[in-house]
Design an enzyme around this catalytic site. Structure first.
Site, PDB file in Angstrom:
ATOM      1  N   SER A  21       0.812  -1.297  -0.046  1.00  0.00           N
ATOM      2  CA  SER A  21       0.133  -0.064   0.046  1.00  0.00           C
ATOM      3  C   SER A  21       0.932   1.237  -0.005  1.00  0.00           C
ATOM      4  CB  SER A  21      -1.003  -0.042   1.242  1.00  0.00           C
ATOM      5  OG  SER A  21      -1.551   1.173   1.300  1.00  0.00           O
ATOM      6  N   CYS A 130      -0.168   3.274  10.257  1.00  0.00           N
ATOM      7  CA  CYS A 130       0.293   4.604  10.000  1.00  0.00           C
ATOM      8  C   CYS A 130       1.210   5.440  10.613  1.00  0.00           C
ATOM      9  CB  CYS A 130      -0.853   5.291   9.346  1.00  0.00           C
ATOM     10  SG  CYS A 130      -0.034   6.818   8.535  1.00  0.00           S
ATOM     11  N   ASN A 190       4.977  -2.109   8.671  1.00  0.00           N
ATOM     12  CA  ASN A 190       4.708  -0.628   8.019  1.00  0.00           C
ATOM     13  C   ASN A 190       6.274   0.016   8.209  1.00  0.00           C
ATOM     14  OD1 ASN A 190       3.697   1.845   7.230  1.00  0.00           O
ATOM     15  ND2 ASN A 190       1.801   1.113   8.107  1.00  0.00           N
ATOM     16  N   GLY A 243      12.017  -3.404   2.952  1.00  0.00           N
ATOM     17  CA  GLY A 243      13.534  -3.202   2.344  1.00  0.00           C
ATOM     18  C   GLY A 243      13.528  -4.436   1.421  1.00  0.00           C
TER      19      GLY A 243
HETATM   20  O1  RRO Z   1       0.283   8.268   4.168  1.00  0.00           O
HETATM   21  C1  RRO Z   1       1.127   7.955   4.843  1.00  0.00           C
HETATM   22  O2  RRO Z   1       1.879   8.824   5.523  1.00  0.00           O
HETATM   23  C2  RRO Z   1       1.665   6.438   5.296  1.00  0.00           C
HETATM   24  C3  RRO Z   1       0.796   5.639   5.655  1.00  0.00           C
HETATM   25 BR1  RRO Z   1      -0.855   5.662   5.598  1.00  0.00          BR
HETATM   26  C4  RRO Z   1       1.453   4.381   5.866  1.00  0.00           C
HETATM   27  O3  RRO Z   1       0.801   3.497   6.413  1.00  0.00           O
HETATM   28  N1  RRO Z   1       2.881   4.235   6.112  1.00  0.00           N
HETATM   29  C5  RRO Z   1       3.481   5.163   5.591  1.00  0.00           C
HETATM   30  O4  RRO Z   1       4.880   5.081   5.860  1.00  0.00           O
HETATM   31  N2  RRO Z   1       3.086   6.224   5.461  1.00  0.00           N
END
Ligand code: RRO
Length: 308
Positions: A21, A130, A190, A243
């Site tokens: 994502s 996030c 994440n 990574g």
């Molecule tokens: O949008 C972001 O700043 C972000 C999200 Br939602 C996430 O799940 N992981 C990330 O590194 N950035």
């Protein structure tokens, strides 16, 4: 040719290579660059109930072997997703995982109900990790993880996956509570909270100071998290990411126990990396007389390859 297919969640995926994502957007932006047939699934940019413009610039900064981002959940919101993104994304020849985030359990239920009304998606991924929206990360608290999963599962007709943080909370407890509450699997990890200082001004580089570090810099962290989760939950579905940037790191992630490998940062460096990885994986399996990618998944837990 070695078999790269993996059957999970009652579905056949053409390869174990998944677009994580975020960097992949909604996939159609990559149509020119990428051969989707080599990609097991795309995970969409995380969707929220309301549209979000994200954090102010600057929100991305280079790091040694990676990048620090603070995008701030920028997305068009569920209504625009249904109206304009969904019709395009269902045309793509690959499986789809829809990533969702909400700040309350009720909002998560509502989001899931919206997706429920659409067809053509294969799984949901609750983004409970996030690092860039302030406040406590829900995935750092096992009780919150359980409540979010319960809220989603109650409305869901699709399998529910949960994306957890690699650097906060008790990961194994969160996995356990997620799986008990009905999650079909976990996505690990994440980006990792980090900071850079612009030394010419003496101030943090990003507008919100901290950001999420991704890229090869975090590979050993993601491998450790996937390895320990696989050891604790031998039957759980795990999407491993953090990574993976070449054949070696992809193999490491599979051997640590990931059923799928997610590509995020690597896609920003080279949009063709996912398909090249699938191709390299197939070549490597052939060279080693292995007929299926299943022969390497989790092998680091069973003594590695046995030399005859
Ligand atoms: O949008 C972001 O700043 C972000 C999200 Br939602 C996430 O799940 N992981 C990330 O590194 N950035």
């Amino acid at each position: 040719m070695a078999d790269l297919t993996v059957r999970r969640l009652g579905t056949l995926f053409t390869t174990p290579v998944v677009l994580s994502s975020g960097p992949a957007g909604f996939g159609y932006e990559l149509a020119e660059a990428l051969d989707f047939r080599q990609i097991g699934a795309i995970t969409t940019k995380t969707i929220t109930l309301e549209p979000k413009t994200g954090n102010p610039q600057p929100r991305l900064v280079d790091c040694p072997s990676g990048a620090l981002n603070s995008i701030g959940l920028e997305n068009p919101g569920i209504a625009a997703f249904k109206r304009t993104v969904h019709p395009k994304i269902i045309e793509l020849p690959l499986r789809r995982i829809v990533s969702l985030a909400a700040s309350t359990y009720d909002d998560m239920s509502r989001l899931v109900a919206h997706i429920h009304a659409l067809s053509g998606h294969d799984a949901l991924e609750l983004n409970l990790s996030c690092p860039n929206v302030g406040g406590q990360i829900p995935g750092a608290d096992a009780t919150e993880v359980e409540q979010f999963v319960r809220a989603a599962v109650a409305e869901a007709t699709l399998p529910v996956l949960v994306k957890l943080p690699g650097d906060s909370g008790n990961l194994l407890r969160s996995c356990e509570r997620a799986l008990t509450a009905g999650a079909a699997g976990v996505t690990l990890i994440n980006s990792v909270r980090g900071l850079r200082i612009d030394w010419s001004s003496g101030r943090p580089f990003l507008s919100r100071e901290y950001g999420g570090l991704s890229g090869p810099a975090i590979l050993p962290i993601s491998l450790a998290r996937v390895f320990e989760a696989r050891r604790a939950f031998p039957e759980a579905l795990i999407i491993g990411m953090g990574g993976v940037s070449d054949l070696g790191s992809a193999l490491e992630m599979l051997m640590a126990g990931a059923d799928f490998i997610g590509i995020g940062f690597g896609l920003m460096v080279d949009p063709q990396l996912p398909e090249r990885l699938a191709c390299a994986l197939s070549g490597w399996l052939d060279q080693h007389d292995l007929s299926s990618v299943e022969d390497v998944i989790g092998i680091a837990h069973s003594g590695g390859f046995h030399v005859h």
